[in-house]
Design a protein around this motif. Structure first.
Motif, PDB file in Angstrom:
ATOM      1  N   ILE A  58      27.929  11.049  83.346  1.00 21.69           N
ATOM      2  CA  ILE A  58      27.637  10.169  82.227  1.00 21.69           C
ATOM      3  C   ILE A  58      26.225  10.435  81.717  1.00 21.69           C
ATOM      4  O   ILE A  58      25.343  10.891  82.453  1.00 21.69           O
ATOM      5  N   SER A  59      26.024  10.213  80.442  1.00 22.83           N
ATOM      6  CA  SER A  59      24.696  10.398  79.840  1.00 22.83           C
ATOM      7  C   SER A  59      24.474   9.256  78.857  1.00 22.83           C
ATOM      8  O   SER A  59      24.739   9.393  77.670  1.00 22.83           O
ATOM      9  N   PRO A  60      24.016   8.102  79.353  1.00 22.44           N
ATOM     10  CA  PRO A  60      23.905   6.914  78.500  1.00 22.44           C
ATOM     11  C   PRO A  60      22.925   7.110  77.350  1.00 22.44           C
ATOM     12  O   PRO A  60      21.872   7.729  77.517  1.00 22.44           O
ATOM     13  N   LEU A  97      28.228   5.365  76.521  1.00 22.71           N
ATOM     14  CA  LEU A  97      28.254   5.873  77.895  1.00 22.71           C
ATOM     15  C   LEU A  97      27.977   7.366  77.930  1.00 22.71           C
ATOM     16  O   LEU A  97      27.361   7.871  78.856  1.00 22.71           O
ATOM     17  N   GLU A 119      27.179  11.200  75.548  1.00 25.29           N
ATOM     18  CA  GLU A 119      26.728  11.788  74.290  1.00 25.29           C
ATOM     19  C   GLU A 119      27.891  11.968  73.318  1.00 25.29           C
ATOM     20  O   GLU A 119      27.747  11.737  72.127  1.00 25.29           O
ATOM     21  N   HIS A 135      30.830  -0.757  80.376  1.00 22.57           N
ATOM     22  CA  HIS A 135      31.913   0.117  79.915  1.00 22.57           C
ATOM     23  C   HIS A 135      33.068   0.131  80.908  1.00 22.57           C
ATOM     24  O   HIS A 135      34.230   0.115  80.516  1.00 22.57           O
ATOM     25  N   LYS A 139      19.042   2.628  81.536  1.00 18.75           N
ATOM     26  CA  LYS A 139      18.682   3.984  81.957  1.00 18.75           C
ATOM     27  C   LYS A 139      19.282   4.953  80.964  1.00 18.75           C
ATOM     28  O   LYS A 139      20.495   4.959  80.762  1.00 18.75           O
ATOM     29  N   VAL A 146      19.641   8.943  79.106  1.00 20.66           N
ATOM     30  CA  VAL A 146      19.494  10.384  79.186  1.00 20.66           C
ATOM     31  C   VAL A 146      19.506  10.898  77.764  1.00 20.66           C
ATOM     32  O   VAL A 146      20.486  10.728  77.059  1.00 20.66           O
ATOM     33  N   VAL A 201      22.890  11.599  85.247  1.00 21.51           N
ATOM     34  CA  VAL A 201      21.841  10.612  85.444  1.00 21.51           C
ATOM     35  C   VAL A 201      21.236  10.854  86.815  1.00 21.51           C
ATOM     36  O   VAL A 201      21.939  11.143  87.776  1.00 21.51           O
TER      37      VAL A 201
END
Lengths: 188, 106, 94
Positions: free
Chosen positions: A119-121, A164, A166, B36, B96, B98, B104
């Motif tokens: 995941i990359s929020p 959640l 990209e 989510h 948090k 990215v 992460v």
């Protein structure tokens, strides 16, 4: 009852009483409260499933009470009957179901990938070009309803979104969902 | 018969998705991403279970009530999620993030 | 089969409860309680079919509404520390 009415006339005069009565009648006779009452009655019958005189009578009493109270609270307004919405609303609902299922599969995959989280929020600010408040609310709700994106803050012309991944953020940024909302819900 | 099998498949998939969502709220690193995962159980899981039950009920009052539960859930769950996220952001809870690259740290 | 589904829902409720107990922030706990409530609605619906008493669906319907109101009320209590102020004032202070 009659004694009370007599006292009222003594205190305020007959004109005042007529004024209150007329006001009350005006509220009662408004067309919207009739359709509202019919809708509530239908709702009662469908929920109870009984057609006996006792239960129907109880239903009538509670519907009358509800209509009276909601009239006093002034909650029967122009937005309670969304008849101005587009006739393409069913198509929009089908589109929403498709989007929900697609987004769900994506999030489920990411939950079940055990080695290394993928995941990359992201926090993204998107323009909300819908004209009405209702349009913006429908758009924000549609965003939140698809897992993977949650609308956090709704201001005059932008929506702040937590995504959640990209990919989810990029897909929203193309604006296809906004287009669906404005074309299929509001005929804009 | 076919309807029965379809309804069992829906119910079973719904139950499994619920467990997946439950695992998700323990796996994801911060509050916002957990929302989510909770979203899975609020949407597709509820959808599948209610649909499966509706197939069992057929065209009865029970099916109407199931549809009503479905509509209420679908109006209230995004509202509750939005209210939660908004309140968390205003209280100063930082997500948090990215910005570039994948994965992460924690 | 209904029993299997209700067991799966119970497992999910257990996981949500674990998150509500361990959740580092208050908002994690409220989100977990919200999920717990949604699962309760589904569990009541499944139990209604398991026991063959579809009257229980009315309870599920009411629970779906009460759950939402309860979550919003808990949020209001957490963010404003009381139930009586309107919330507009606090936004201006921030």
């Amino acid at each position: 009852m009659l004694i009370m009415a007599g006292k009222f006339i003594q205190l305020h005069g007959i004109n005042r009483l007529a004024f209150y009565l007329l006001n009350w009648m005006h509220g009662i006779l408004e067309m919207k409260s009739y359709s509202f009452a019919a809708l509530l009655l239908l709702f009662w019958v469908f929920l109870s499933g009984h057609l006996g005189p006792l239960l129907l009578g109880l239903g009538l009493v509670s519907v009358a009470l509800t209509v009276f109270l909601s009239q006093r609270m002034n909650v029967i307004d122009h937005e309670s009957y969304p008849l101005h919405l587009s006739s393409q609303l069913p198509a929009f609902i089908v589109y929403m179901f498709k989007e929900i299922i697609k987004a769900n599969i994506d999030v489920i995959k990411r939950v079940l990938q055990w080695q290394g989280s993928t995941i990359s929020p992201q926090l993204v600010e998107l323009p909300a070009l819908q004209k009405s408040d209702l349009g913006r609310v429908v758009y924000a709700n549609a965003i939140t309803l698809t897992p993977g994106t949650v609308s956090i803050e709704l201001s005059q012309d932008t929506i702040l979104i937590h995504a959640l991944t990209e990919e989810a953020a990029e897909e929203l940024a193309t604006g296809s969902m906004a287009k669906e909302v404005s074309s299929r819900v509001f005929d804009e | 018969m076919i309807i029965d099998i379809l309804s069992w498949v829906c119910l079973f998939a719904g139950g499994m998705l619920g467990i997946v969502g439950g695992i998700g709220i323990h796996r994801f690193p911060d509050f916002y991403s957990r929302l989510h995962a909770a979203g899975i159980t609020d949407t597709l899981c509820a959808m599948l279970i209610l649909f499966g039950l509706g197939l069992q009920a057929g065209f009865t009052l029970a099916a109407f009530k199931l549809a009503l539960i479905f509509v209420f859930l679908f109006f209230t769950s995004p509202t509750a999620s939005h209210a939660l996220a908004n309140a968390a952001l205003h209280s100063g809870l930082k997500p948090k993030l990215v910005m570039n690259g994948r994965g992460v740290g924690s | 089969m209904f029993i299997a589904v209700s067991l799966a829902i119970l497992i999910t409720m257990g996981l949500a409860l674990a998150r509500a107990l361990t959740g580092p922030t208050t908002y994690d706990r409220i989100a977990a309680v919200n999920m717990f409530g949604t699962k309760t609605v589904l569990l009541i619906a499944v139990l209604a079919f398991l026991s063959g008493r579809t009257d229980l669906l009315d309870i599920a319907l009411v629970y779906a509404l009460i759950n939402f109101i309860g979550v919003v009320a808990a949020l209001k209590l957490v963010t404003q520390k009381n139930f009586h102020s309107s919330g507009e004032k606090e936004r201006k202070v921030e």
